[in-house]
Scaffold this motif. Structure first.
Motif, PDB file in Angstrom:
ATOM      1  N   TYR A 117      -5.648   7.473  -5.216  1.00  0.00           N
ATOM      2  CA  TYR A 117      -7.059   7.748  -5.510  1.00  0.00           C
ATOM      3  C   TYR A 117      -7.839   6.499  -5.923  1.00  0.00           C
ATOM      4  O   TYR A 117      -9.064   6.472  -5.879  1.00  0.00           O
ATOM      5  CB  TYR A 117      -7.157   8.746  -6.663  1.00  0.00           C
ATOM      6  N   LYS A 118      -7.127   5.458  -6.343  1.00  0.00           N
ATOM      7  CA  LYS A 118      -7.772   4.254  -6.866  1.00  0.00           C
ATOM      8  C   LYS A 118      -8.557   3.555  -5.772  1.00  0.00           C
ATOM      9  O   LYS A 118      -8.069   3.382  -4.668  1.00  0.00           O
ATOM     10  CB  LYS A 118      -6.696   3.317  -7.440  1.00  0.00           C
ATOM     11  N   ARG A 119      -9.780   3.145  -6.085  1.00  0.00           N
ATOM     12  CA  ARG A 119     -10.631   2.462  -5.109  1.00  0.00           C
ATOM     13  C   ARG A 119     -10.495   0.947  -5.220  1.00  0.00           C
ATOM     14  O   ARG A 119     -10.477   0.399  -6.306  1.00  0.00           O
ATOM     15  CB  ARG A 119     -12.102   2.814  -5.325  1.00  0.00           C
ATOM     16  N   HIS A 120     -10.437   0.322  -4.065  1.00  0.00           N
ATOM     17  CA  HIS A 120     -10.460  -1.130  -4.005  1.00  0.00           C
ATOM     18  C   HIS A 120     -11.870  -1.553  -4.413  1.00  0.00           C
ATOM     19  O   HIS A 120     -12.853  -1.097  -3.813  1.00  0.00           O
ATOM     20  CB  HIS A 120     -10.140  -1.574  -2.578  1.00  0.00           C
ATOM     21  N   PRO A 121     -12.022  -2.390  -5.425  1.00  0.00           N
ATOM     22  CA  PRO A 121     -13.352  -2.701  -5.960  1.00  0.00           C
ATOM     23  C   PRO A 121     -14.272  -3.467  -5.014  1.00  0.00           C
ATOM     24  O   PRO A 121     -15.482  -3.462  -5.216  1.00  0.00           O
ATOM     25  CB  PRO A 121     -13.071  -3.504  -7.226  1.00  0.00           C
ATOM     26  N   LEU A 122     -13.739  -4.089  -3.990  1.00  0.00           N
ATOM     27  CA  LEU A 122     -14.580  -4.799  -3.025  1.00  0.00           C
ATOM     28  C   LEU A 122     -14.773  -4.011  -1.731  1.00  0.00           C
ATOM     29  O   LEU A 122     -15.862  -3.996  -1.170  1.00  0.00           O
ATOM     30  CB  LEU A 122     -13.994  -6.182  -2.700  1.00  0.00           C
ATOM     31  N   LEU A 158       0.802  -1.225   0.000  1.00  0.00           N
ATOM     32  CA  LEU A 158       0.000   0.000   0.000  1.00  0.00           C
ATOM     33  C   LEU A 158       0.834   1.275   0.000  1.00  0.00           C
ATOM     34  O   LEU A 158       0.410   2.287  -0.575  1.00  0.00           O
ATOM     35  CB  LEU A 158      -0.946   0.000   1.203  1.00  0.00           C
ATOM     36  N   GLU A 159       1.995   1.255   0.625  1.00  0.00           N
ATOM     37  CA  GLU A 159       2.818   2.469   0.683  1.00  0.00           C
ATOM     38  C   GLU A 159       3.208   2.957  -0.720  1.00  0.00           C
ATOM     39  O   GLU A 159       2.896   4.083  -1.084  1.00  0.00           O
ATOM     40  CB  GLU A 159       4.052   2.229   1.554  1.00  0.00           C
ATOM     41  N   PRO A 160       3.868   2.138  -1.534  1.00  0.00           N
ATOM     42  CA  PRO A 160       4.217   2.639  -2.876  1.00  0.00           C
ATOM     43  C   PRO A 160       2.994   2.808  -3.766  1.00  0.00           C
ATOM     44  O   PRO A 160       2.945   3.731  -4.584  1.00  0.00           O
ATOM     45  CB  PRO A 160       5.171   1.583  -3.432  1.00  0.00           C
ATOM     46  N   LEU A 161       1.996   1.950  -3.616  1.00  0.00           N
ATOM     47  CA  LEU A 161       0.802   2.075  -4.448  1.00  0.00           C
ATOM     48  C   LEU A 161       0.056   3.366  -4.145  1.00  0.00           C
ATOM     49  O   LEU A 161      -0.461   4.021  -5.058  1.00  0.00           O
ATOM     50  CB  LEU A 161      -0.107   0.857  -4.254  1.00  0.00           C
ATOM     51  N   SER A 162       0.038   3.783  -2.897  1.00  0.00           N
ATOM     52  CA  SER A 162      -0.635   5.039  -2.553  1.00  0.00           C
ATOM     53  C   SER A 162       0.106   6.236  -3.143  1.00  0.00           C
ATOM     54  O   SER A 162      -0.513   7.254  -3.463  1.00  0.00           O
ATOM     55  CB  SER A 162      -0.799   5.192  -1.043  1.00  0.00           C
ATOM     56  N   ALA A 163       1.406   6.110  -3.329  1.00  0.00           N
ATOM     57  CA  ALA A 163       2.184   7.209  -3.917  1.00  0.00           C
ATOM     58  C   ALA A 163       1.873   7.401  -5.398  1.00  0.00           C
ATOM     59  O   ALA A 163       1.939   8.511  -5.906  1.00  0.00           O
ATOM     60  CB  ALA A 163       3.681   6.956  -3.723  1.00  0.00           C
ATOM     61  N   LYS A 181     -12.810   1.500  -0.462  1.00  0.00           N
ATOM     62  CA  LYS A 181     -11.908   2.538   0.048  1.00  0.00           C
ATOM     63  C   LYS A 181     -10.802   2.796  -0.958  1.00  0.00           C
ATOM     64  O   LYS A 181     -10.426   1.909  -1.724  1.00  0.00           O
ATOM     65  CB  LYS A 181     -11.288   2.089   1.376  1.00  0.00           C
ATOM     66  N   THR A 182     -10.275   4.019  -0.918  1.00  0.00           N
ATOM     67  CA  THR A 182      -9.141   4.318  -1.781  1.00  0.00           C
ATOM     68  C   THR A 182      -7.894   3.652  -1.213  1.00  0.00           C
ATOM     69  O   THR A 182      -7.847   3.282  -0.028  1.00  0.00           O
ATOM     70  CB  THR A 182      -8.894   5.828  -1.906  1.00  0.00           C
ATOM     71  N   ILE A 183      -6.897   3.539  -2.046  1.00  0.00           N
ATOM     72  CA  ILE A 183      -5.620   2.967  -1.605  1.00  0.00           C
ATOM     73  C   ILE A 183      -5.050   3.816  -0.467  1.00  0.00           C
ATOM     74  O   ILE A 183      -4.540   3.277   0.520  1.00  0.00           O
ATOM     75  CB  ILE A 183      -4.631   2.867  -2.786  1.00  0.00           C
TER      76      ILE A 183
END
Length: 90
Positions: free
Chosen positions: A70-75, A61-66, A78-80
């Motif tokens: 804004y991307k939402r987890h489809p299930l 989640l740390e690098p993905l949030s960078a 919540k955003t990343i």
């Protein structure tokens, strides 16, 4: 590409890089996971999208949030960035 085609491509990259699958869930030199695929929810014997453990892993989640906070987890909906911030509260 379909999710299964992407999985075959990723597995090919791992193999070319010398990954050996000696022990299931054991140590490995390279591990490429498919975390998300657009807003697709996909389950098969070999592939689960979104990745079933991604929301629990800071190293994901740390690098993905960078790059896509804004991307939402489809299930989970919540955003990343929200998922990442939630790890700090545990």
């Amino acid at each position: 590409r379909t999710p299964e085609e992407l999985l075959r491509l990723v597995n090919g990259i791992e193999k070319e890089a010398g990954r050996e699958r000696l022990i299931h869930w054991g140590p490995r030199t390279l591990d490429i996971d498919i975390l998300l695929y657009d807003d697709v929810v996909y389950d098969s014997e070999d592939l689960h999208i979104p990745h079933v453990e991604m929301h629990k892993r800071e190293f994901v989640l740390e690098p993905l949030s960078a790059i896509a906070g804004y991307k939402r987890h489809p299930l989970l909906g919540k955003t990343i960035s929200e998922l990442r911030a939630g790890l700090d509260k545990q």
